[in-house]
Design a protein around this motif. Sequence first.
Motif, PDB file in Angstrom:
ATOM      1  N   SER A 188       6.104  -5.937   1.759  1.00 59.58           N
ATOM      2  CA  SER A 188       5.917  -5.805   0.322  1.00 59.58           C
ATOM      3  C   SER A 188       6.932  -4.840  -0.272  1.00 59.58           C
ATOM      4  CB  SER A 188       4.504  -5.299   0.006  1.00 59.58           C
ATOM      5  OG  SER A 188       3.531  -6.231   0.429  1.00 59.58           O
ATOM      6  N   GLN A 189       7.402  -5.162  -1.465  1.00 61.21           N
ATOM      7  CA  GLN A 189       8.286  -4.246  -2.180  1.00 61.21           C
ATOM      8  C   GLN A 189       7.488  -3.223  -2.977  1.00 61.21           C
ATOM      9  OE1 GLN A 189      10.616  -7.634  -3.904  1.00 61.21           O
ATOM     10  NE2 GLN A 189      12.379  -6.334  -3.458  1.00 61.21           N
ATOM     11  N   VAL A 190       6.279  -3.604  -3.369  1.00 58.22           N
ATOM     12  CA  VAL A 190       5.363  -2.686  -4.037  1.00 58.22           C
ATOM     13  C   VAL A 190       4.067  -2.656  -3.248  1.00 58.22           C
ATOM     14  CG1 VAL A 190       3.953  -2.284  -6.101  1.00 58.22           C
ATOM     15  CG2 VAL A 190       6.320  -3.027  -6.338  1.00 58.22           C
ATOM     16  N   ALA A 191       3.573  -1.462  -2.931  1.00 58.07           N
ATOM     17  CA  ALA A 191       2.291  -1.315  -2.248  1.00 58.07           C
ATOM     18  C   ALA A 191       1.688   0.015  -2.689  1.00 58.07           C
ATOM     19  CB  ALA A 191       2.458  -1.349  -0.733  1.00 58.07           C
ATOM     20  N   ALA A 192       0.496  -0.043  -3.262  1.00 54.67           N
ATOM     21  CA  ALA A 192      -0.114   1.174  -3.785  1.00 54.67           C
ATOM     22  C   ALA A 192      -1.619   0.996  -3.921  1.00 54.67           C
ATOM     23  CB  ALA A 192       0.486   1.542  -5.142  1.00 54.67           C
ATOM     24  N   ARG A 193      -2.312   2.116  -3.952  1.00 54.66           N
ATOM     25  CA  ARG A 193      -3.738   2.140  -4.258  1.00 54.66           C
ATOM     26  C   ARG A 193      -3.895   2.625  -5.694  1.00 54.66           C
ATOM     27  NH1 ARG A 193      -6.249   4.997   1.224  1.00 54.66           N
ATOM     28  NH2 ARG A 193      -5.815   3.250   2.646  1.00 54.66           N
ATOM     29  N   LEU A 194      -4.610   1.843  -6.490  1.00 56.99           N
ATOM     30  CA  LEU A 194      -4.823   2.182  -7.884  1.00 56.99           C
ATOM     31  C   LEU A 194      -6.278   2.589  -8.081  1.00 56.99           C
ATOM     32  CD1 LEU A 194      -3.013  -0.849  -9.611  1.00 56.99           C
ATOM     33  CD2 LEU A 194      -2.000   1.268  -8.709  1.00 56.99           C
ATOM     34  N   HIS A 195      -6.475   3.742  -8.697  1.00 58.57           N
ATOM     35  CA  HIS A 195      -7.823   4.222  -9.011  1.00 58.57           C
ATOM     36  C   HIS A 195      -8.019   4.016 -10.506  1.00 58.57           C
ATOM     37  CE1 HIS A 195      -8.072   6.016  -4.987  1.00 58.57           C
ATOM     38  NE2 HIS A 195      -6.787   6.290  -5.176  1.00 58.57           N
ATOM     39  N   CYS A 196      -8.910   3.082 -10.856  1.00 57.13           N
ATOM     40  CA  CYS A 196      -8.957   2.546 -12.220  1.00 57.13           C
ATOM     41  C   CYS A 196     -10.381   2.541 -12.780  1.00 57.13           C
ATOM     42  CB  CYS A 196      -8.430   1.108 -12.231  1.00 57.13           C
ATOM     43  SG  CYS A 196      -7.010   0.808 -11.179  1.00 57.13           S
ATOM     44  N   ASP A 197     -10.481   2.283 -14.079  1.00 58.82           N
ATOM     45  CA  ASP A 197     -11.781   2.166 -14.724  1.00 58.82           C
ATOM     46  C   ASP A 197     -12.643   1.098 -14.060  1.00 58.82           C
ATOM     47  OD1 ASP A 197     -11.323   4.152 -16.557  1.00 58.82           O
ATOM     48  OD2 ASP A 197     -10.792   2.810 -18.211  1.00 58.82           O
TER      49      ASP A 197
END
Length: 271
Positions: free
Chosen positions: A37-46
């Motif tokens: 993957s070129q983008v890989a992240a954990r997002l903490h969201c509403d």
Amino acid sequence: MASRTTFEELPSTVRTAIESHTGRIHRVDPVSSGLNSQVAARLHCDAGDVHVKGLRSDHKWAWTQQREAEVNPFLKGISPELLWRVKGSGWDLLGFDLVTGHHADYSPDSRDLPLVVDLLTRLGGVESPSIELREAGQRLSSYVDSPSQLHLFQGSAVLHTDLNNENVLIDGSHAYMVDWAWATRGAPWLDAGYWVIWLMAAGKHTPEQAESWAERVPTWETASPKALEAFALANARMWKEIGGEEPDFWTSRLVQASQEWSEYRQNLIKR
């Protein structure tokens, strides 16, 4: 390995499209593991925590995004659920339910091993979906002694084929399998066979120890000795080719493990 782009570097239009699914994003944690993957992240969201991964739409592996999106609905409880897909401004991104936990420990005394057996057992019960998947024989065709052996790998099972312990997440008493980019259709015992090699490479099992765990997966019983010998030899040749003259640390472990397993299987046939 795909070059990495941070989540913050994505076009604002892409981030806005993602927020239409997630609500306000409170925190972004980059993910360093994973090579595809070129983008890989954990997002903490509403709307809850999400694992996002993706590639540019013109990347040579962009087709893997479609593969993961199509196979996910058939993998309930086996893979984290795909929540949304965002395509646009040159990017293709997938948002998965975030599974916390640790990567599976493949060492011989690990408590994770029975959970991986359960995972592979559950996967063996998945009915083959009517979607486009690569065939196991196609992927191994360059490494067998004869095309006549390819029927040994044919079947209608959904396969992961990359049993790298980093692709198995342990969350309490439940194991999940992530990164289905190379999902394949083939004989139902093949994933247990791939696991043997990774148990030897990552967990330092002997061939006998590794197979003793594979034998606990019900689909293993459907593999004939000739099929196992051909599969082990094909993988030894494949990893030797991948490793080349100067393999890196992990590739050299896989080269050695696959070779040792192939020799073990050939010796069993000779007895």
